[in-house]
Design an enzyme around this catalytic site. Structure first.
Site, PDB file in Angstrom:
ATOM      1  N   GLU A 116      38.488 -61.628  12.140  1.00 19.31           N
ATOM      2  CA  GLU A 116      39.069 -61.920  11.226  1.00 19.31           C
ATOM      3  C   GLU A 116      38.336 -63.319  11.133  1.00 19.31           C
ATOM      4  OE1 GLU A 116      42.880 -61.942  11.547  1.00 19.31           O
ATOM      5  OE2 GLU A 116      42.395 -59.379  11.384  1.00 19.31           O
ATOM      6  N   HIS A 133      32.144 -72.513 -12.711  1.00 17.51           N
ATOM      7  CA  HIS A 133      31.404 -72.529 -13.590  1.00 17.51           C
ATOM      8  C   HIS A 133      29.975 -71.941 -12.853  1.00 17.51           C
ATOM      9  CE1 HIS A 133      29.946 -74.708 -17.306  1.00 17.51           C
ATOM     10  NE2 HIS A 133      28.695 -74.765 -16.624  1.00 17.51           N
ATOM     11  N   GLU A 134      29.485 -72.893 -12.301  1.00 16.85           N
ATOM     12  CA  GLU A 134      27.790 -71.989 -11.944  1.00 16.85           C
ATOM     13  C   GLU A 134      27.907 -70.854 -11.438  1.00 16.85           C
ATOM     14  OE1 GLU A 134      25.667 -74.862 -13.284  1.00 16.85           O
ATOM     15  OE2 GLU A 134      26.673 -76.493 -13.020  1.00 16.85           O
ATOM     16  N   HIS A 155      27.476 -68.921 -14.610  1.00 18.57           N
ATOM     17  CA  HIS A 155      25.999 -68.372 -14.773  1.00 18.57           C
ATOM     18  C   HIS A 155      25.042 -67.096 -14.551  1.00 18.57           C
ATOM     19  CE1 HIS A 155      26.377 -71.961 -17.904  1.00 18.57           C
ATOM     20  NE2 HIS A 155      26.234 -72.836 -16.915  1.00 18.57           N
ATOM     21  N   GLU A 192      27.559 -71.691 -21.355  1.00 20.21           N
ATOM     22  CA  GLU A 192      28.137 -72.581 -20.739  1.00 20.21           C
ATOM     23  C   GLU A 192      29.715 -72.822 -20.799  1.00 20.21           C
ATOM     24  OE1 GLU A 192      27.160 -74.774 -19.087  1.00 20.21           O
ATOM     25  OE2 GLU A 192      24.978 -74.602 -19.269  1.00 20.21           O
TER      26      GLU A 192
END
Length: 454
Positions: free
Chosen positions: A80, A259-260, A263, A288
């Site tokens: 858990e 976002h990163e 990539h 991007e």
């Protein structure tokens, strides 16, 4: 006394015993012979086998006495785990942290987030990711047993105070693991060159979990992700932002972390795991754009299509860090394929691609509706589910260093492959609405759709 090193009980019988007592099946992980200490202090030679139950999620390491057949020791790989984090459907800390218990998806992370199937940790490190500050030994340790990571961010203090560092490492750990699990069930698996230390014999190269350096000292007001070939860890660096006092931490704005992380997905799936096929300016710009689009995808909560703004928390500006919100309204976001004629910076180019994908997403949800369980069930039929399938399916179909045109064509082909072309006209109409129609070329707009769609 030391028992004989030659087993009296066969491995097959030991497996049968373990399967029966643990209500699971041997998972084919190579069995070993080990001496272990029994509760009475005596030594036992044991067959060590792994038993799983895919329905319940149970996963055990069983030590079966190789002479008596007794189950003498057990390791439970599934624990858990609770995290005080910003749920991935939320963008900024102002929306509120929540305690999430067992958010892992065992279909993607069968040993959970704190084990690679052999080694179990009580820190922000596991098979998919390690989050740390400075050195990889500087992880966050559980706030209490077992695997509770409850660290409440104090926004009135600078990010570098200990509780805020722990909050950042915990949130980044949760987000990167969640992106791993979502992308896994949609096809970014071991054989698809994903990021895992242990690939469990399912293909690809292991020993490449994502390393996340929070509050990295190498930069400010930014973040980055390095994607070497399959078998080498992806490296994410999250920086502090100094637009406000106190400063703000990019690891606590989910859209930036996603976002990163994206990539890594796009660089691995394009070009067969080499990490070298989004190198031209246009391809890098689409990288991007894909990252913005996936960040947006994770935060949709229902079928309502709203404009999306990225990076508003870190700079304390509701307009965010892009030039326009992503929108279906051309008066809100006028970017089109022809905008590339005057754009040369990858983030600017990415805005054009991300806005195109925002319009594709809106069109698919308009046709198919919205699935509330798309994050954990890729078999649902909502437009958001369809979108993410096409998003990931198209990446390995496109050529190395794709253009807007070849990437668009990969989406059309992905739809033909998975859905028999059911979304052919929906996709073409959405792409054409922003200039990427049938006759688009050389950054010149065209709004033509195939004749069958008119």
């Amino acid at each position: 006394s030391v028992p004989s090193t030659t087993p009296s009980i066969s491995l097959e019988d030991a497996i049968s015993t373990a399967e029966s007592q643990l209500s699971g099946k041997f998972n084919e992980h190579p069995a070993t012979l080990k001496f272990v200490a029994k509760k009475d202090g005596s030594l036992a030679l044991t067959h060590v086998v792994q038993i799983q139950n895919d329905e319940t999620g149970a996963w055990f390491e069983a030590f079966v006495d190789a002479h008596s057949g007794e189950l003498v020791q057990l390791t439970d790989f599934v624990a858990e785990a609770s995290y005080l984090v910003l749920p991935i459907t939320k963008e900024t800390p102002t929306e509120g942290f929540e305690v999430l218990t067992n958010p892992q998806n065992i279909a993607a992370s069968p040993a959970g987030w704190h084990s690679d199937g052999t080694t179990t940790t009580t820190v922000t490190a596991g098979n998919n990711v390690i989050t740390f500050k400075g050195a990889q030994t500087n992880t966050t340790t559980e706030s209490s047993p077992v695997l509770n990571f409850i660290y409440r961010q104090d926004p009135t203090q600078d990010p570098i105070v200990p509780v805020n560092v722990d909050a950042a490492r915990t949130n980044a750990f949760y987000i990167v693991n969640t992106v791993h699990d979502i992308s896994y069930i949609y096809g970014f698996t071991e054989a698809g060159f994903n990021f895992q230390n242990n690939n469990f014999g399912k293909g690809g190269a292991g020993n490449d979990r994502v390393t996340v350096s929070v509050q990295d000292a190498a930069g400010i007001n930014n973040a980055d992700f390095a994607t070497p070939p399959d078998g080498q860890s992806g490296r994410m660096r999250m920086f502090l932002w100094d637009f406000t006092n106190p400063r703000r931490d990019g690891a606590l704005e989910n859209d930036i972390v996603v976002h990163e992380n994206t990539h890594g997905i796009t660089n691995r799936l394009t070009g067969g795991g080499t990490g070298r096929c989004l190198q031209t300016t246009e391809a890098g710009g689409m990288g991007e754009g894909w990252s913005d689009a996936n960040a947006e995808w994770t935060e949709h909560k229902n079928a309502t299509i709203v404009d999306f703004v990225l990076g508003q928390y870190v700079i304390n500006d509701p307009a965010g860090i892009r030039s326009h919100p992503y929108s279906t309204d051309p008066t809100v976001n006028p970017l089109r394929y022809s905008s590339l004629q005057t754009l040369s910076e990858v983030h600017d180019i990415g805005e054009v691609w991300a806005n195109l994908l925002h319009n594709v997403y809106a069109a698919l949800v308009g046709v198919h509706g919205f699935s509330d369980t798309a994050h954990t069930d890729p078999t649902t039929t909502g437009g958001n589910t369809v979108f993410l399938h096409l998003f990931l399916d198209a990446l390995p179909l496109q050529p190395c260093n794709p253009t807007f045109l070849t990437a668009r064509d990969a989406w059309i082909q992905a739809d033909a492959n998975r859905f028999g072309g059911a979304n052919f006209c929906t996709l073409w109409t959405a792409f054409a609405s922003r200039g990427l129609g049938v006759n688009a070329a050389n950054h010149q707009d065209d709004s033509t759709v195939p004749a069958s769609c008119t």
